[in-house]
Design a protein around this motif. Structure first.
Motif, mmCIF file in Angstrom:
data_model
loop_
_atom_site.group_PDB
_atom_site.id
_atom_site.type_symbol
_atom_site.label_atom_id
_atom_site.label_comp_id
_atom_site.label_asym_id
_atom_site.label_seq_id
_atom_site.Cartn_x
_atom_site.Cartn_y
_atom_site.Cartn_z
ATOM 1 N N GLU A 1 5.692 -8.455 -18.287
ATOM 2 C CA GLU A 1 6.086 -10.278 -18.152
ATOM 3 C C GLU A 1 5.501 -10.795 -17.264
ATOM 4 N N LEU A 2 5.745 -9.606 -15.377
ATOM 5 C CA LEU A 2 5.285 -10.033 -14.060
ATOM 6 C C LEU A 2 4.262 -9.339 -14.426
ATOM 7 N N GLY A 3 3.219 -9.113 -14.901
ATOM 8 C CA GLY A 3 1.955 -8.975 -14.231
ATOM 9 C C GLY A 3 1.733 -7.766 -13.006
ATOM 10 N N LEU A 4 3.556 -6.502 -13.363
ATOM 11 C CA LEU A 4 3.110 -5.841 -12.569
ATOM 12 C C LEU A 4 2.613 -4.549 -13.011
ATOM 13 N N GLU A 5 2.669 -3.610 -13.752
ATOM 14 C CA GLU A 5 2.608 -3.260 -14.390
ATOM 15 C C GLU A 5 1.522 -1.753 -14.005
ATOM 16 N N GLN A 6 0.190 -2.097 -13.734
ATOM 17 C CA GLN A 6 -0.695 -1.435 -13.180
ATOM 18 C C GLN A 6 -0.439 -0.383 -12.197
ATOM 19 N N ASN A 7 0.595 -1.072 -11.771
ATOM 20 C CA ASN A 7 0.028 0.258 -9.660
ATOM 21 C C ASN A 7 1.713 1.083 -10.722
ATOM 22 N N VAL A 8 2.281 0.441 -11.718
ATOM 23 C CA VAL A 8 3.537 1.511 -11.866
ATOM 24 C C VAL A 8 3.271 2.433 -13.011
ATOM 25 N N ILE A 9 3.857 3.463 -12.538
ATOM 26 C CA ILE A 9 4.135 4.762 -13.157
ATOM 27 C C ILE A 9 5.303 5.242 -13.628
ATOM 28 N N LEU A 10 5.541 5.033 -14.987
ATOM 29 C CA LEU A 10 6.980 5.347 -15.672
ATOM 30 C C LEU A 10 7.002 6.574 -16.561
ATOM 31 N N LYS B 1 -1.229 -3.995 -5.040
ATOM 32 C CA LYS B 1 -2.238 -3.750 -5.547
ATOM 33 C C LYS B 1 -2.465 -2.905 -5.303
ATOM 34 N N ASN B 2 -2.629 -2.622 -3.481
ATOM 35 C CA ASN B 2 -2.727 -1.386 -3.042
ATOM 36 C C ASN B 2 -2.439 0.425 -2.722
ATOM 37 N N GLY B 3 -0.789 -0.699 -3.782
ATOM 38 C CA GLY B 3 0.384 1.137 -3.740
ATOM 39 C C GLY B 3 0.064 1.542 -4.680
ATOM 40 N N LYS B 4 1.736 2.161 -4.859
ATOM 41 C CA LYS B 4 1.806 2.786 -5.923
ATOM 42 C C LYS B 4 3.395 2.873 -6.171
ATOM 43 N N ARG C 1 11.455 -4.260 -7.461
ATOM 44 C CA ARG C 1 10.999 -4.761 -6.542
ATOM 45 C C ARG C 1 10.314 -3.897 -5.284
ATOM 46 N N LEU C 2 9.847 -3.096 -5.609
ATOM 47 C CA LEU C 2 9.395 -1.775 -5.362
ATOM 48 C C LEU C 2 7.745 -2.235 -5.648
ATOM 49 N N ALA C 3 7.864 -2.424 -6.694
ATOM 50 C CA ALA C 3 5.915 -2.710 -7.382
ATOM 51 C C ALA C 3 5.728 -4.314 -6.340
ATOM 52 N N LYS C 4 6.648 -4.467 -6.711
ATOM 53 C CA LYS C 4 5.952 -5.955 -5.854
ATOM 54 C C LYS C 4 5.697 -5.741 -4.263
ATOM 55 N N LEU C 5 6.886 -5.592 -3.622
ATOM 56 C CA LEU C 5 6.079 -4.650 -2.484
ATOM 57 C C LEU C 5 5.444 -3.931 -2.081
ATOM 58 N N VAL C 6 4.947 -3.301 -2.662
ATOM 59 C CA VAL C 6 3.853 -1.832 -2.134
ATOM 60 C C VAL C 6 2.480 -3.204 -2.824
ATOM 61 N N GLY D 1 0.992 -1.074 0.113
ATOM 62 C CA GLY D 1 0.124 -0.286 -0.147
ATOM 63 C C GLY D 1 1.094 1.009 0.212
ATOM 64 N N TYR D 2 2.518 1.126 0.309
ATOM 65 C CA TYR D 2 3.005 2.214 -0.169
ATOM 66 C C TYR D 2 2.758 2.934 -1.358
ATOM 67 N N ILE D 3 3.169 4.140 -1.137
ATOM 68 C CA ILE D 3 3.862 5.075 -2.815
ATOM 69 C C ILE D 3 5.262 5.336 -2.564
ATOM 70 N N ALA D 4 5.863 5.076 -3.488
ATOM 71 C CA ALA D 4 7.405 5.010 -3.511
ATOM 72 C C ALA D 4 7.685 5.275 -5.075
ATOM 73 N N LEU D 5 8.861 5.657 -5.134
ATOM 74 C CA LEU D 5 9.430 6.557 -6.058
ATOM 75 C C LEU D 5 10.965 6.335 -6.256
ATOM 76 N N ASP D 6 11.223 5.619 -7.874
ATOM 77 C CA ASP D 6 11.948 5.507 -8.087
ATOM 78 C C ASP D 6 12.882 7.109 -8.616
ATOM 79 N N CYS D 7 13.871 7.474 -8.143
ATOM 80 C CA CYS D 7 14.379 7.933 -9.185
ATOM 81 C C CYS D 7 15.316 7.903 -10.657
ATOM 82 N N THR D 8 15.915 6.853 -10.557
ATOM 83 C CA THR D 8 17.423 6.812 -11.564
ATOM 84 C C THR D 8 16.894 4.809 -11.965
#
Ligand code: SAM
Length: 189
Positions: A69-78, A46-49, A39-44, A23-30
């Motif tokens: 491929e890992l079905g993790l794209e829904q909650n990641v904004i690139l 479906k309810n996180g971002k 790794r962050l997408a897995k940890l946060v 459920g956390y909201i995280a930011l990868d700057c690089t």
């Protein structure tokens, strides 16, 4: 054999696993090759971002494909833009922020983070952190311009008010060949 202190990459991983929750909201700057983003997408979950920035379109596209491929794209904004522009895209508070400075391993060594834009980004990222939020930044000092960037990052982080931030340096002091330096910032207000 399990080791706690090998290098900053492993230390960052350990801190992520310990700190980042569902459920956390995280930011990868690089984003680069996308290891931290994935790794962050897995940890946060479906309810996180997760927000991810990189100036290299290829890094963003490769990471997008890996996430799919890992079905993790829904909650990641690139976002294919510099992390100095996060204010154009992020309008909410964050629980966790990570920077892995320098150039993309296996990529063009001339495309690397720059002191001016890194500091600009840090100045925009820190106010977005939630109370108790964490920011980790790994600085590489071995490549051309790396030491200057690390010194400027350290001067900036040293200037943060201790009433508002706990700032820690992780340095492998017995390693040869310019080991990277990791800084951790915890917001305390
Ligand atoms: N953490 C990544 C991984 O797991 O693969 C590696 C990151 S790599 C050391 C640094 C990345 O920062 C490169 O992909 C580079 O394109 C990117 N970069 C350089 N300047 C940037 C900027 N101003 N904003 C966002 N990304 C930037």
């Amino acid at each position: 054999k399990f080791k706690h202190f090998i290098n900053p990459v492993e230390t960052v991983k350990k801190i992520m696993y310990y700190y980042v929750k569902e459920g956390y909201i995280a930011l990868d700057c690089t984003v680069g090759n996308g290891k931290d983003t994935l790794r962050l997408a897995k940890l946060v979950g479906k309810n996180g971002k997760v927000y991810g920035f990189d100036i290299q379109g290829e890094a963003i596209n490769n990471t997008k494909n890996k996430l799919k491929e890992l079905g993790l794209e829904q909650n990641v904004i690139l976002i294919n833009d510099g992390h100095e522009n996060i204010n154009k895209y992020i309008h909410e508070n964050l629980d966790f922020i990570v920077y892995n400075l320098g150039y993309l391993p296996g990529g063009d060594k001339n495309i690397k983070t720059q002191p001016t834009t890194t500091i600009k980004s840090l100045k925009k990222a820190l106010p977005l952190l939630n109370n108790n939020g964490l920011l980790l930044i790994t600085c590489y000092v071995g490549h051309d311009g790396g030491k200057e960037e690390q010194e400027i990052v350290e001067i900036f982080l040293k200037s943060l008010d201790q009433k508002m931030y706990n700032v820690l340096q992780f340095k492998f002091i017995n390693q040869r060949n310019n080991p990277p330096i990791l800084y951790g910032v915890e917001k305390t207000y």
